[in-house]
Motif scaffolding. Structure first.
Motif, mmCIF file in Angstrom:
data_model
loop_
_atom_site.group_PDB
_atom_site.id
_atom_site.type_symbol
_atom_site.label_atom_id
_atom_site.label_comp_id
_atom_site.label_asym_id
_atom_site.label_seq_id
_atom_site.Cartn_x
_atom_site.Cartn_y
_atom_site.Cartn_z
ATOM 1 N N LEU A 223 1.105 -1.277 -0.017
ATOM 2 C CA LEU A 223 0.235 -0.111 0.046
ATOM 3 C C LEU A 223 0.646 1.416 -0.271
ATOM 4 N N VAL A 224 2.147 0.611 0.524
ATOM 5 C CA VAL A 224 2.757 2.471 0.560
ATOM 6 C C VAL A 224 3.680 3.027 -0.348
ATOM 7 N N GLU A 225 4.097 1.300 -1.178
ATOM 8 C CA GLU A 225 4.558 1.595 -2.472
ATOM 9 C C GLU A 225 3.791 2.542 -3.723
ATOM 10 N N THR A 226 2.497 2.042 -3.189
ATOM 11 C CA THR A 226 1.092 2.523 -4.468
ATOM 12 C C THR A 226 1.679 3.421 -4.097
ATOM 13 N N PHE A 227 1.165 4.144 -2.861
ATOM 14 C CA PHE A 227 1.193 5.713 -2.753
ATOM 15 C C PHE A 227 2.173 5.896 -2.463
ATOM 16 N N SER A 228 2.977 6.481 -2.761
ATOM 17 C CA SER A 228 3.700 6.733 -3.058
ATOM 18 C C SER A 228 4.789 6.605 -3.736
ATOM 19 N N ALA A 229 4.266 6.111 -4.872
ATOM 20 C CA ALA A 229 4.539 6.046 -6.747
ATOM 21 C C ALA A 229 3.384 7.161 -6.786
ATOM 22 N N GLN A 230 2.361 7.314 -6.805
ATOM 23 C CA GLN A 230 0.967 8.152 -7.467
ATOM 24 C C GLN A 230 1.392 9.509 -7.082
ATOM 25 N N PHE A 231 1.749 10.031 -5.495
ATOM 26 C CA PHE A 231 2.407 11.267 -4.519
ATOM 27 C C PHE A 231 3.539 10.553 -4.469
ATOM 28 N N VAL A 232 4.183 11.641 -4.601
ATOM 29 C CA VAL A 232 5.860 11.447 -4.775
ATOM 30 C C VAL A 232 5.945 12.774 -3.399
ATOM 31 N N GLN A 233 5.440 13.808 -3.269
ATOM 32 C CA GLN A 233 5.464 14.807 -1.889
ATOM 33 C C GLN A 233 4.811 13.647 -0.786
ATOM 34 N N TYR A 234 4.565 12.820 -1.022
ATOM 35 C CA TYR A 234 4.199 12.559 0.775
ATOM 36 C C TYR A 234 4.821 11.087 0.215
ATOM 37 N N ARG A 235 5.603 10.803 0.266
ATOM 38 C CA ARG A 235 6.736 9.744 0.049
ATOM 39 C C ARG A 235 7.163 9.181 1.193
ATOM 40 N N MET A 236 8.559 10.695 1.937
ATOM 41 C CA MET A 236 8.930 10.374 2.977
ATOM 42 C C MET A 236 7.756 9.943 4.381
ATOM 43 N N VAL A 237 6.197 10.910 4.476
ATOM 44 C CA VAL A 237 6.108 11.184 5.311
ATOM 45 C C VAL A 237 5.408 9.932 5.625
ATOM 46 N N LEU A 238 5.013 9.206 4.144
ATOM 47 C CA LEU A 238 4.029 7.817 4.496
ATOM 48 C C LEU A 238 4.875 6.857 4.713
ATOM 49 N N GLN A 239 6.254 6.297 4.038
ATOM 50 C CA GLN A 239 7.199 6.009 4.803
ATOM 51 C C GLN A 239 7.860 5.846 6.508
ATOM 52 N N LYS A 240 7.802 7.562 7.092
ATOM 53 C CA LYS A 240 7.801 7.062 8.320
ATOM 54 C C LYS A 240 6.803 6.499 9.087
ATOM 55 N N LEU A 241 5.457 6.773 8.732
ATOM 56 C CA LEU A 241 4.517 6.126 8.935
ATOM 57 C C LEU A 241 4.539 4.600 9.108
ATOM 58 N N GLN A 242 5.086 4.543 7.392
ATOM 59 C CA GLN A 242 5.209 2.386 7.963
ATOM 60 C C GLN A 242 5.887 2.608 8.561
ATOM 61 N N SER A 243 7.347 2.907 9.157
ATOM 62 C CA SER A 243 8.143 2.518 10.520
ATOM 63 C C SER A 243 7.761 2.406 11.642
ATOM 64 N N PHE A 244 6.838 3.344 12.108
ATOM 65 C CA PHE A 244 6.090 3.187 13.479
ATOM 66 C C PHE A 244 5.085 2.100 13.678
ATOM 67 N N PHE A 245 4.249 1.850 12.055
ATOM 68 C CA PHE A 245 2.917 1.316 11.890
ATOM 69 C C PHE A 245 4.093 0.151 12.313
ATOM 70 N N GLN A 246 5.493 -0.529 11.492
ATOM 71 C CA GLN A 246 5.872 -2.169 11.961
ATOM 72 C C GLN A 246 6.228 -2.007 12.945
ATOM 73 N N PHE A 247 6.467 -0.843 13.761
ATOM 74 C CA PHE A 247 7.505 -1.409 14.920
ATOM 75 C C PHE A 247 6.348 -1.977 16.247
ATOM 76 N N PHE A 248 5.554 -1.032 16.051
ATOM 77 C CA PHE A 248 3.970 -1.048 16.762
ATOM 78 C C PHE A 248 3.233 -2.826 16.660
ATOM 79 N N VAL A 249 3.380 -3.093 15.237
ATOM 80 C CA VAL A 249 2.921 -4.323 15.176
ATOM 81 C C VAL A 249 3.620 -5.576 15.637
ATOM 82 N N TYR A 250 4.941 -5.264 15.758
ATOM 83 C CA TYR A 250 6.003 -6.239 16.358
ATOM 84 C C TYR A 250 5.962 -6.436 17.440
ATOM 85 N N MET A 251 5.779 -5.357 18.149
ATOM 86 C CA MET A 251 5.471 -5.298 19.673
ATOM 87 C C MET A 251 4.249 -5.565 20.333
#
Length: 295
Positions: free
Chosen positions: A62-90
C-alpha cells in the motif's frame, strides 16, 4: 578388606543416589517449565504471526503504491510505515507471549532478569556516548559550524548532542557519529569557530618555465578573487616535485576564503583564473620524461 569393600559400596551407592537426585531435579525443572506453557496458545500463536506477516506485506504494498502516485508524501508515508511496523512487532510479540504462557511470579522474575540484562548492555554504550558528549562540550575540539575532517569524512558540524554529532558533508550527506568516537580518533578543524578558513590549492609547471611569473600570477589571481579574505595574507610556496617519470615545480597557494561555505567556489575561481593566465603567458605544465635504453 571387608571394611574397604564396604566403603567402596557405600561410595557407589552415594554417587548413584546423588546422580538420581540431580536427574530428578532436572526432570522437576522441565516439568515445572512445561506446566507454564499453554499448548493451545502456542498453536494459535502461529496464526497471530502469520496474520502479522500478511498485514505487514499488505501495508508495504500500500505504501509503495501511494508513494509512486503521491511523490510529495513519500517521506511521510515511509515514516508512518516504520512506526506501524514497530507497533505490529511489539503487539504481536506481546500477544504471543500472553497466550502461550501462564503468568506467575516465576515468569515475571525471568522476564525482569532478562530485561535488566538487556537494558544494562544497551545503556552501556549510551552512557559512554553521554559522558563523551559532555567531554566534547567541555573540551571543545570543534564547534557547531566548523568544517572538520574525521575518519575520512569532510564537512560541517551541524549539531552536537549528548549521544552523537551530526556532520553535513560537501555532497550534502548527513553523517551521525557517536560521541565516544571522538575520544580516541584525531579530528581536524579547518576554521575552529571562525567564518574564514585557509584553502590550499596546488599548481604544477615545468622545470624550464618562468617560476617568478607563475608565482606572481597565482598571487594576483587569489588576491582579486571575490571570495578572498584579505585581512589575512596570500602566500605562494614553491618547491620541486620529483616522481618516477617526471620533475615539476609545485606552486602551493595558501589563501583564506571569506566563508567556509564558499570553499569550493573559491578554489574553482582561483584555478580558472590561474589556468587562463598560464595559457595567456604560455606557461606550460610539466612534461613526462621518457627514458630509453640504447641496446
Amino acid at each position: 578388606m571387608k571394611k574397604f569393600l564396604s566403603l567402596i559400596v557405600l561410595l557407589m551407592v552415594s554417587s548413584t543416589a546423588f546422580a538420581a537426585d540431580e536427574t530428578t531435579e532436572h526432570l522437576d525443572n522441565i516439568v515445572q517449565f512445561t506446566s507454564l506453557i499453554r499448548w493451545g496458545g502456542v498453536f494459535f500463536s502461529f496464526f497471530v504471526i502469520l496474520g502479522s506477516w500478511i498485514l505487514l506485506r499488505f501495508t508495504n504494498r500500500l505504501v509503495e503504491t501511494f508513494s509512486a502516485q503521491f511523490v510529495q508524501y513519500r517521506m511521510v508515508l515511509q515514516k508512518l510505515q516504520s512506526f506501524f511496523q514497530f507497533f505490529v512487532y511489539m503487539t504481536a510479540g506481546l500477544v504471543v507471549f500472553m497466550i502461550s504462557f501462564r503468568i506467575n511470579d516465576q515468569i515475571l522474575t525471568l522476564i525482569g532478569g532478562t530485561l535488566a540484562v538487556s537494558i544494562g548492555f544497551a545503556l552501556k554504550d549510551l552512557a559512554a556516548s553521554f559522558i563523551a558528549g559532555l567531554t566534547v562540550m567541555i573540551d571543545r575540539p570543534f564547534q557547531v559550524g566548523d568544517r572538520v575532517t574525521f575518519e575520512g569524512n569532510y564537512g560541517d558540524i551541524i549539531t552536537i548532542g549528548l549521544r552523537s554529532v551530526r556532520m553535513r558533508t560537501l555532497t550534502d550527506d548527513i553523517i551521525t557519529i557517536p560521541n565516544n568516537k571522538f575520544l580516541s580518533e584525531v579530528t581536524m578543524s579547518g576554521n575552529y569557530g571562525a567564518l574564514d578558513m585557509q584553502c590550499v590549492i596546488p599548481f604544477y609547471i615545468g622545470m624550464d618555465q618562468d617560476i617568478n611569473l607563475a608565482r606572481d600570477l597565482i598571487q594576483e589571481a587569489a588576491s582579486s578573487s571575490r571570495y578572498i579574505h584579505l585581512p589575512k595574507p596570500v602566500v605562494v610556496l614553491v618547491n620541486q616535485e620529483i616522481a618516477d617519470n617526471y620533475m615539476a615545480i609545485k606552486l602551493t597557494c595558501k589563501a583564506y576564503v571569506v566563508d567556509t561555505v564558499y570553499e569550493k567556489l573559491f578554489e574553482t575561481d582561483i584555478t580558472l583564473r590561474v589556468m587562463k593566465e598560464f595559457k595567456h603567458h604560455n606557461i606550460q605544465p610539466p612534461m613526462i620524461a621518457v627514458r630509453s635504453t640504447v641496446q
